[in-house]
Design an enzyme around this catalytic site. Structure first.
Site, short mmCIF file in Angstrom:
data_model
loop_
_atom_site.label_atom_id
_atom_site.label_comp_id
_atom_site.label_asym_id
_atom_site.label_seq_id
_atom_site.Cartn_x
_atom_site.Cartn_y
_atom_site.Cartn_z
N LYS A 171 1.15 -1.26 0.14
CA LYS A 171 0.21 -0.10 0.02
C LYS A 171 0.69 1.31 -0.03
O LYS A 171 0.53 2.32 -0.69
CB LYS A 171 -1.09 -0.19 1.40
N LYS A 239 -0.32 11.50 5.49
CA LYS A 239 -0.18 10.52 6.47
C LYS A 239 0.51 8.92 5.72
O LYS A 239 1.43 8.73 6.20
CB LYS A 239 -1.58 9.94 7.03
#
Ligand code: NAD
Length: 290
Positions: A171, A239
């Site tokens: 990811k 983030k």
């Protein structure tokens, strides 16, 4: 896993809500919890069961799924899942968090007889609604196979990429590529406009050639029109760039372009665009030129 399986679902935000709805549609009994009572009520209106807290969502569930914003929320919720889950529970965390946190959760889960998977997703809100997400799964092969029928209700591309934490590493790689493409599409728009070329026509050509990408396919029209309704918020991408850089440091590799993209995303946030869609990276490139 069959449709008699009971699923506890924690985190009913932009992604979690439609994912839980798809599990309900597939016939699973879903008990949902979110700190937002409104989100829980929305799931109840679709036939889900309201939980009063994480422990209530986990109690008696065969599978627990969490879809939370970031590592600190998973660190808060996962210990409750592990402590109050039934023996041999399958716990699937689908949030995007640090690989290191996923590995720690998996170790703590194993020590308590709970089987944990990290299964972050790609495909955005549209993919969550349509049940067409790409899901990258880290964990033990037999647990991934057991989770597959549930994951197949949420996504189309479901790949077991390695042991605990590997899903998060894939990811991170996904997010650095997505951020980089947004940055370059933004630069292409600024160049086309500054040169007096119609950017919509220009990007139509790019989308059909070697430069074509899912981002150009889905986002070029809204970017040219400066429509930045999220989607995926700049705050969350910030983030994720932090996760990518931390993963690079841990792996001992240098990723110079990722560093630059991370700074551009940080600038978007600093300029007050944190709650806009990540395609608003265009605003940063524009500001460099105005
Ligand atoms: P979101 O902020 O819309 O949803 C998160 C939900 O978690 C919120 O409803 C929040 O109230 C709830 N929550 C926070 N702390 C909680 C707690 N302690 N207990 C219970 N509920 C709690 O975020 P999102 O866009 O749905 O993203 C969720 C995750 O999926 C993130 O890690 C994100 O990076 C990732 N992701 C998002 C997208 C996207 O397009 N939005 C795409 C792929 C992956």
């Amino acid at each position: 896993m069959n449709s008699g399986t009971t699923i506890g679902f924690v985190g009913l935000g932009i992604m979690g809500s439609p994912m839980a709805a798809n599990l309900l549609k597939a016939g699973y009994a879903v008990t949902g919890y979110d700190v937002s009572a409104e989100r829980v009520a929305q799931l109840a209106a679709l036939g889900g069961k309201r939980a009063t807290g994480v422990v209530d969502a986990v109690a008696g569930a065969d599978v627990v799924i969490t879809m939370l914003p970031d590592s600190p929320q998973v660190e808060e919720v996962a210990p409750l899942v592990i402590e109050y889950g039934r023996p041999n529970l399958l716990y699937i965390d689908m949030s995007t968090i640090k690989p290191e946190t996923s590995r720690r959760v998996a170790r703590q889960a194993a020590a308590a007889g709970v089987r944990a998977l990290d299964a972050p997703v790609s495909g955005g809100e549209r993919g969550a609604i349509d049940g067409t997400l790409s899901i990258m799964v880290g964990g033990a092969p037999e647990d991934v196979e057991e989770a597959r029928p549930v994951l197949e209700r949420l996504g189309v591309t479901i790949v077991h990429v390695g042991p605990a934490g590997a899903g998060q590493t894939v990811k991170a790689a996904n997010q650095l590529v997505v951020g980089g493409i947004y940055g370059l599409v933004s630069e292409a728009i600024v160049l086309l406009e500054a040169s007096g070329v119609n950017p919509a026509a220009g990007l139509d050509v790019l989308a059909g050639g070697l430069a074509g990408s899912r981002i150009l396919e889905l986002k070029r029209h809204t970017m040219v029109k400066r429509e930045f309704v999220p989607g995926f918020r700049i705050d969350l991408h910030h983030k994720d760039m932090g996760i990518a850089l931390a993963a690079a440091r841990e792996a001992g590799v240098s990723l110079p372009l990722t560093g630059q993209v991370a700074q551009l995303v940080a600038a978007a946030r600093a300029q007050g665009h944190g709650s806009l869609d990540h395609s608003a990276l265009l605003k940063v490139i524009e500001r460099l030129n105005a």
